[in-house]
Design a protein around this motif. Sequence first.
Motif, PDB file in Angstrom:
ATOM      1  N   GLY A   1      57.728   2.900   7.629  1.00 25.09           N
ATOM      2  CA  GLY A   1      56.413   3.387   7.209  1.00 25.09           C
ATOM      3  C   GLY A   1      55.667   4.072   8.342  1.00 25.09           C
ATOM      4  N   LEU A   2      55.719   3.485   9.544  1.00 28.35           N
ATOM      5  CA  LEU A   2      55.062   4.106  10.696  1.00 28.35           C
ATOM      6  C   LEU A   2      55.711   5.436  11.055  1.00 28.35           C
ATOM      7  CD1 LEU A   2      54.471   1.047  13.047  1.00 28.35           C
ATOM      8  CD2 LEU A   2      52.836   2.164  11.525  1.00 28.35           C
ATOM      9  N   THR A   3      57.029   5.481  10.986  1.00 27.54           N
ATOM     10  CA  THR A   3      57.742   6.717  11.310  1.00 27.54           C
ATOM     11  C   THR A   3      57.399   7.822  10.318  1.00 27.54           C
ATOM     12  OG1 THR A   3      59.538   5.452  12.282  1.00 27.54           O
ATOM     13  CG2 THR A   3      60.018   7.720  11.673  1.00 27.54           C
ATOM     14  N   LEU A   4      57.424   7.496   9.044  1.00 24.71           N
ATOM     15  CA  LEU A   4      57.109   8.505   8.028  1.00 24.71           C
ATOM     16  C   LEU A   4      55.645   8.922   8.078  1.00 24.71           C
ATOM     17  CD1 LEU A   4      59.195   7.158   5.013  1.00 24.71           C
ATOM     18  CD2 LEU A   4      59.712   9.105   6.495  1.00 24.71           C
ATOM     19  N   ALA A   5      54.769   7.993   8.424  1.00 23.61           N
ATOM     20  CA  ALA A   5      53.344   8.321   8.516  1.00 23.61           C
ATOM     21  C   ALA A   5      53.077   9.308   9.640  1.00 23.61           C
ATOM     22  CB  ALA A   5      52.519   7.055   8.722  1.00 23.61           C
ATOM     23  N   GLY A   6      53.952   9.336  10.622  1.00 21.14           N
ATOM     24  CA  GLY A   6      53.780  10.283  11.726  1.00 21.14           C
ATOM     25  C   GLY A   6      53.878  11.727  11.292  1.00 21.14           C
ATOM     26  N   SER A   7      54.510  11.974  10.161  1.00 23.70           N
ATOM     27  CA  SER A   7      54.600  13.345   9.650  1.00 23.70           C
ATOM     28  C   SER A   7      53.754  13.513   8.388  1.00 23.70           C
ATOM     29  CB  SER A   7      56.060  13.701   9.345  1.00 23.70           C
ATOM     30  OG  SER A   7      56.554  12.868   8.312  1.00 23.70           O
TER      31      SER A   7
ATOM     32  N   ASP B   1      50.851  14.852   7.941  1.00 28.59           N
ATOM     33  CA  ASP B   1      50.245  16.170   7.757  1.00 28.59           C
ATOM     34  C   ASP B   1      51.238  17.166   7.165  1.00 28.59           C
ATOM     35  OD1 ASP B   1      51.712  15.953  10.087  1.00 28.59           O
ATOM     36  OD2 ASP B   1      50.442  17.321  11.227  1.00 28.59           O
ATOM     37  N   VAL B   2      52.495  17.088   7.579  1.00 28.79           N
ATOM     38  CA  VAL B   2      53.519  17.978   7.018  1.00 28.79           C
ATOM     39  C   VAL B   2      53.782  17.603   5.559  1.00 28.79           C
ATOM     40  CG1 VAL B   2      55.915  18.723   7.225  1.00 28.79           C
ATOM     41  CG2 VAL B   2      54.558  18.304   9.283  1.00 28.79           C
ATOM     42  N   GLN B   3      53.834  16.304   5.274  1.00 30.92           N
ATOM     43  CA  GLN B   3      54.040  15.858   3.900  1.00 30.92           C
ATOM     44  C   GLN B   3      52.892  16.314   3.005  1.00 30.92           C
ATOM     45  OE1 GLN B   3      54.799  11.620   3.792  1.00 30.92           O
ATOM     46  NE2 GLN B   3      55.972  11.775   5.689  1.00 30.92           N
ATOM     47  N   ALA B   4      51.672  16.226   3.523  1.00 27.85           N
ATOM     48  CA  ALA B   4      50.509  16.656   2.740  1.00 27.85           C
ATOM     49  C   ALA B   4      50.605  18.139   2.399  1.00 27.85           C
ATOM     50  CB  ALA B   4      49.224  16.367   3.517  1.00 27.85           C
TER      51      ALA B   4
ATOM     52  N   ILE C   1      45.483  14.926   3.100  1.00 26.31           N
ATOM     53  CA  ILE C   1      45.936  14.064   4.188  1.00 26.31           C
ATOM     54  C   ILE C   1      45.330  12.677   4.053  1.00 26.31           C
ATOM     55  CG2 ILE C   1      44.149  14.749   5.834  1.00 26.31           C
ATOM     56  CD1 ILE C   1      47.792  14.074   6.715  1.00 26.31           C
ATOM     57  N   THR C   2      44.157  12.588   3.460  1.00 20.04           N
ATOM     58  CA  THR C   2      43.524  11.287   3.238  1.00 20.04           C
ATOM     59  C   THR C   2      44.339  10.451   2.260  1.00 20.04           C
ATOM     60  OG1 THR C   2      41.387  12.337   3.603  1.00 20.04           O
ATOM     61  CG2 THR C   2      41.362  10.158   2.594  1.00 20.04           C
TER      62      THR C   2
ATOM     63  N   ILE D   1      47.582  10.748   1.630  1.00 20.68           N
ATOM     64  CA  ILE D   1      48.844  10.386   2.289  1.00 20.68           C
ATOM     65  C   ILE D   1      48.606   9.227   3.256  1.00 20.68           C
ATOM     66  CG2 ILE D   1      50.658  11.211   3.843  1.00 20.68           C
ATOM     67  CD1 ILE D   1      50.935  12.519   1.170  1.00 20.68           C
ATOM     68  N   THR D   2      47.529   9.299   4.035  1.00 19.99           N
ATOM     69  CA  THR D   2      47.219   8.242   4.991  1.00 19.99           C
ATOM     70  C   THR D   2      46.933   6.927   4.275  1.00 19.99           C
ATOM     71  OG1 THR D   2      46.347   9.867   6.533  1.00 19.99           O
ATOM     72  CG2 THR D   2      45.683   7.591   6.882  1.00 19.99           C
ATOM     73  N   THR D   3      46.187   6.972   3.185  1.00 19.09           N
ATOM     74  CA  THR D   3      45.896   5.773   2.405  1.00 19.09           C
ATOM     75  C   THR D   3      47.180   5.170   1.846  1.00 19.09           C
ATOM     76  OG1 THR D   3      43.734   6.663   1.818  1.00 19.09           O
ATOM     77  CG2 THR D   3      44.569   4.861   0.459  1.00 19.09           C
ATOM     78  N   PHE D   4      48.078   6.047   1.369  1.00 18.31           N
ATOM     79  CA  PHE D   4      49.360   5.559   0.858  1.00 18.31           C
ATOM     80  C   PHE D   4      50.133   4.826   1.949  1.00 18.31           C
ATOM     81  CE2 PHE D   4      53.942   6.280   0.686  1.00 18.31           C
ATOM     82  CZ  PHE D   4      54.256   5.569  -0.465  1.00 18.31           C
ATOM     83  N   TYR D   5      50.221   5.407   3.140  1.00 17.25           N
ATOM     84  CA  TYR D   5      50.994   4.775   4.208  1.00 17.25           C
ATOM     85  C   TYR D   5      50.316   3.515   4.748  1.00 17.25           C
ATOM     86  CZ  TYR D   5      54.592   8.285   4.259  1.00 17.25           C
ATOM     87  OH  TYR D   5      55.640   9.080   3.901  1.00 17.25           O
TER      88      TYR D   5
END
Length: 151
Positions: free
Chosen positions: A76-82, A84-87, A94-95, A97-101
Amino acid sequence: LRLGPPWSIHLWGHTIPSPFFPGVLMPAVLFVFLFAYPFIERAVTGDSAVHHLLEKPRDNPARTGVGVAVFLFALGLTLAGSGDVQARYLHESITAITTFYRGFCILAPILGFLLGFAIASELRRRHGVHEATRVRLRRNEQGGFDEEPIA
């Protein structure tokens, strides 16, 4: 760093900024936990026997569950690092995506532990996966193969 809470602590005229918690404290706690886990497990279970690297996961369901939980947390931490790209590619904010992670890093390890523990316990109860009987293949005169049971 986005997953961390926006807390700044003021103590004795010094400020501990909000990036300290996800950027310094959380990795330190994670690595100390990974280092100390064998000692913690030995203290909790009272098991001081030698454990080999290639033990089957079903042999110790709790260890399997903890391993799954730590893996999912790190994933989860690794995927959260990207995030902004996922968003950008998911056309999501991005909010969101961040809430999801944030939720993923809390719920996924808990559910992963429970699921890993349950599967390993069930395999332990069944004595593992049923293996097929062993056979030897012999080439026949037509070019095919015949099965011959191994005694």
